[in-house]
Design a protein around this motif. Structure first.
Motif, PDB file in Angstrom:
ATOM      1  N   VAL A 176     -21.113  31.325  -0.528  1.00  0.00           N
ATOM      2  CA  VAL A 176     -21.901  30.341   0.223  1.00  0.00           C
ATOM      3  C   VAL A 176     -22.581  29.361  -0.733  1.00  0.00           C
ATOM      4  O   VAL A 176     -22.606  28.145  -0.479  1.00  0.00           O
ATOM      5  CB  VAL A 176     -22.965  31.055   1.090  1.00  0.00           C
ATOM      6  CG1 VAL A 176     -23.843  30.023   1.815  1.00  0.00           C
ATOM      7  CG2 VAL A 176     -22.294  31.969   2.111  1.00  0.00           C
ATOM      8  N   PHE A 177     -23.120  29.885  -1.844  1.00  0.00           N
ATOM      9  CA  PHE A 177     -23.790  29.008  -2.807  1.00  0.00           C
ATOM     10  C   PHE A 177     -22.804  28.008  -3.405  1.00  0.00           C
ATOM     11  O   PHE A 177     -23.138  26.832  -3.622  1.00  0.00           O
ATOM     12  CB  PHE A 177     -24.434  29.844  -3.913  1.00  0.00           C
ATOM     13  CG  PHE A 177     -25.377  29.064  -4.783  1.00  0.00           C
ATOM     14  CD1 PHE A 177     -26.582  28.592  -4.284  1.00  0.00           C
ATOM     15  CD2 PHE A 177     -25.072  28.802  -6.112  1.00  0.00           C
ATOM     16  CE1 PHE A 177     -27.466  27.872  -5.085  1.00  0.00           C
ATOM     17  CE2 PHE A 177     -25.939  28.083  -6.916  1.00  0.00           C
ATOM     18  CZ  PHE A 177     -27.137  27.622  -6.397  1.00  0.00           C
ATOM     19  N   ALA A 178     -21.577  28.456  -3.677  1.00  0.00           N
ATOM     20  CA  ALA A 178     -20.553  27.539  -4.180  1.00  0.00           C
ATOM     21  C   ALA A 178     -20.218  26.483  -3.133  1.00  0.00           C
ATOM     22  O   ALA A 178     -19.977  25.316  -3.467  1.00  0.00           O
ATOM     23  CB  ALA A 178     -19.299  28.325  -4.567  1.00  0.00           C
ATOM     24  N   MET A 179     -20.212  26.881  -1.864  1.00  0.00           N
ATOM     25  CA  MET A 179     -19.952  25.928  -0.794  1.00  0.00           C
ATOM     26  C   MET A 179     -21.041  24.853  -0.751  1.00  0.00           C
ATOM     27  O   MET A 179     -20.755  23.669  -0.561  1.00  0.00           O
ATOM     28  CB  MET A 179     -19.906  26.676   0.544  1.00  0.00           C
ATOM     29  CG  MET A 179     -19.819  25.781   1.767  1.00  0.00           C
ATOM     30  SD  MET A 179     -18.212  24.972   1.921  1.00  0.00           S
ATOM     31  CE  MET A 179     -18.475  23.991   3.397  1.00  0.00           C
ATOM     32  N   LEU A 182     -19.975  25.540   9.064  1.00  0.00           N
ATOM     33  CA  LEU A 182     -19.863  26.172   7.741  1.00  0.00           C
ATOM     34  C   LEU A 182     -18.948  27.389   7.809  1.00  0.00           C
ATOM     35  O   LEU A 182     -18.079  27.582   6.943  1.00  0.00           O
ATOM     36  CB  LEU A 182     -21.246  26.589   7.245  1.00  0.00           C
ATOM     37  CG  LEU A 182     -22.099  25.568   6.502  1.00  0.00           C
ATOM     38  CD1 LEU A 182     -23.447  26.184   6.133  1.00  0.00           C
ATOM     39  CD2 LEU A 182     -21.408  25.084   5.240  1.00  0.00           C
ATOM     40  N   ASP A 183     -19.155  28.213   8.813  1.00  0.00           N
ATOM     41  CA  ASP A 183     -18.340  29.423   8.954  1.00  0.00           C
ATOM     42  C   ASP A 183     -16.871  29.055   9.122  1.00  0.00           C
ATOM     43  O   ASP A 183     -15.975  29.655   8.503  1.00  0.00           O
ATOM     44  CB  ASP A 183     -18.842  30.225  10.150  1.00  0.00           C
ATOM     45  CG  ASP A 183     -18.136  31.575  10.277  1.00  0.00           C
ATOM     46  OD1 ASP A 183     -17.607  32.068   9.255  1.00  0.00           O
ATOM     47  OD2 ASP A 183     -18.122  32.125  11.389  1.00  0.00           O
ATOM     48  N   ARG A 184     -16.596  28.043   9.964  1.00  0.00           N
ATOM     49  CA  ARG A 184     -15.202  27.621  10.155  1.00  0.00           C
ATOM     50  C   ARG A 184     -14.603  27.114   8.852  1.00  0.00           C
ATOM     51  O   ARG A 184     -13.461  27.438   8.505  1.00  0.00           O
ATOM     52  CB  ARG A 184     -15.142  26.518  11.217  1.00  0.00           C
ATOM     53  CG  ARG A 184     -15.484  26.964  12.614  1.00  0.00           C
ATOM     54  CD  ARG A 184     -15.181  25.861  13.620  1.00  0.00           C
ATOM     55  NE  ARG A 184     -15.701  26.185  14.938  1.00  0.00           N
ATOM     56  CZ  ARG A 184     -16.872  25.784  15.405  1.00  0.00           C
ATOM     57  NH1 ARG A 184     -17.640  25.017  14.650  1.00  0.00           N
ATOM     58  NH2 ARG A 184     -17.273  26.132  16.602  1.00  0.00           N
ATOM     59  N   PRO A 237     -13.823  21.968  10.910  1.00  0.00           N
ATOM     60  CA  PRO A 237     -14.916  21.822  11.873  1.00  0.00           C
ATOM     61  C   PRO A 237     -14.433  21.149  13.138  1.00  0.00           C
ATOM     62  O   PRO A 237     -13.437  20.435  13.154  1.00  0.00           O
ATOM     63  CB  PRO A 237     -15.937  20.935  11.132  1.00  0.00           C
ATOM     64  CG  PRO A 237     -15.576  21.055   9.691  1.00  0.00           C
ATOM     65  CD  PRO A 237     -14.097  21.276   9.649  1.00  0.00           C
ATOM     66  N   LYS A 238     -15.168  21.399  14.244  1.00  0.00           N
ATOM     67  CA  LYS A 238     -14.822  20.749  15.500  1.00  0.00           C
ATOM     68  C   LYS A 238     -14.929  19.241  15.361  1.00  0.00           C
ATOM     69  O   LYS A 238     -15.762  18.733  14.640  1.00  0.00           O
ATOM     70  CB  LYS A 238     -15.758  21.226  16.619  1.00  0.00           C
ATOM     71  CG  LYS A 238     -15.509  22.658  17.072  1.00  0.00           C
ATOM     72  CD  LYS A 238     -16.436  23.003  18.228  1.00  0.00           C
ATOM     73  CE  LYS A 238     -16.165  24.412  18.733  1.00  0.00           C
ATOM     74  NZ  LYS A 238     -17.090  24.757  19.851  1.00  0.00           N
TER      75      LYS A 238
END
Length: 397
Positions: free
Chosen positions: A227-230, A355-357, A364-365
């Motif tokens: 997540v931090f890299a994202m 983010l999860d997608r 993303p939608k």
């Protein structure tokens, strides 16, 4: 028409104005900073008092073109000023206002006295405020309010400032002429000057103290390191934020973009810039940004602080957000805290889902890139209230 370039409330602006335009009309009509009031328009009543290069001045008898290169601060620009905050509290405590029309100019002049006077001397305070007329209070509460702030600050060993920031004599703005200044200080983005209202200085993304702070939290089914890299991928993060679009290649020290929102019939596009700070040791970071909407003459400062907390033995991550902002201009009148909180909740929920997608390899939608709409929030609120009403009736039955 003349083009006037100056700094208003720490933002560089460059706007066309008639040579006869007063500074009061300039900030009110061109920038929607209507906290500067007009009374006598002869420099007598003091309702229009603002700071020019840190010194109180009558904006109704000061030409805007005479302030070329100057730093102008209106009452809106003193929202987070330490002395003004203390004065506002003292004015409330001492019942120092009634109709409030003189209050903005009175606060600007009172701030100057608090900075300069060594003692809370009633006579000197009355002399110092003699250029600010009030036809409601009789001045007793105003004088007491100023005395209390001076006394409290001196008791805290805050010394008076000699001259209260005055460094030169001469007409308004003469001490800060554009030809004598660092050209970066008032750098204006290359835009159509006829429509450039509230343009943001290209060189500055300042720190600030938010007037409103919202706390949000969500979880992601991914490890904290991932997540931090994202969060380091600015373009990817922007693509996950509803209403956000980048307008130039992103860099941590400066990322330019636009946020589009709609409040009922009011559509706004806040064009601005942000900088990104990260601390790998604590899995935390901060995004600080500024923006302005030319159509509504509104401006905003905002920051997002985040911290990642590993949960479920490191298999998932709790993202703790602190969202702070200041908003001035027309939209500040309709951007009520309750609506903003609902907007933030919806925004964070969509951001988390996107983010999860993205981290799961799913795009993303499509609607996530559209403008933020308060109508959607209002619909959600109505639905929630209807559900609560039916729930109470079911329970009563």
């Amino acid at each position: 028409m003349s083009t006037v370039a100056l700094s208003v409330n720490a933002r560089a602006v460059e706007i066309a104005a008639e040579p006869r335009t007063s500074l009061a009309d300039f900030v009110r009509d061109k920038l929607d900073l209507t906290g500067t009031h007009l009374g006598c328009e002869h420099g007598v009543c003091g309702a229009c008092t603002v700071l020019i290069d840190g010194v109180p001045a009558r904006s109704c008898i000061t030409y805007a073109v005479a302030c070329e290169g100057a730093d102008v601060t209106t009452i809106e620009g003193l929202d987070e000023d330490e002395v003004t905050v203390e004065l506002r509290a003292a004015f409330t405590r001492e019942h120092a206002l009634q109709c409030g029309y003189c209050t903005p100019g009175m606060l600007v002049s009172a701030r100057d006295l608090v900075l300069r006077l060594a003692e809370p001397d009633e006579r000197l305070i009355r002399i110092g405020l003699s250029g600010n007329l009030c036809r409601c209070t009789g001045y007793v509460g105003i004088v007491r309010a100023v005395q209390s702030v001076i006394a409290a600050r001196r008791a805290r060993s805050i010394a008076p400032q000699v001259g209260g920031g005055r460094t030169c004599l001469g007409p308004a703005g003469s001490g800060r002429a554009a030809v004598d200044r660092d050209p970066q200080a008032l750098q204006i983005a290359p835009q159509d000057k006829s429509s450039a209202r509230g343009s943001i200085a290209a060189a500055d993304i300042p720190d600030f103290t938010p007037a409103i702070v919202l706390e949000q939290r969500f979880t992601l089914p991914h490890a904290s390191a991932k997540v931090f890299a994202m969060f380091d991928d600015i373009a990817a993060i922007a693509s996950c934020l509803p209403g956000v679009a980048l307008t130039s290649p992103p860099r941590p020290e400066r990322t330019e973009g636009v946020i589009r929102i709609r409040l009922g019939p009011i559509a706004a596009a806040f064009e601005g810039a942000a900088r990104v700070e990260r601390d790998p040791a604590t899995l935390s970071g901060r995004i600080v940004g500024i923006g302005a909407d030319r159509r509504s003459h509104s401006a905003t400062q905002g920051e997002i602080r985040y911290r990642l907390v590993p949960i479920d033995d490191g298999a998932a991550t709790a993202v703790e957000l602190s969202i702070g902002y200041n908003l001035t201009g027309m939209l500040a009148q309709v951007g009520r805290p309750g609506l903003v909180r609902d907007l933030a909740r919806r925004l964070v929920a969509e951001f988390a889902a996107n983010l999860d997608r993205h981290m799961s390899g799913v795009p993303p939608k499509q609607e996530s890139s559209s403008e933020l709409s308060f109508w959607l929030i209002a619909t959600d609120i109505v639905r929630a209230r209807i559900a609560r009403v039916f729930s109470r009736r079911s329970g009563a039955g």
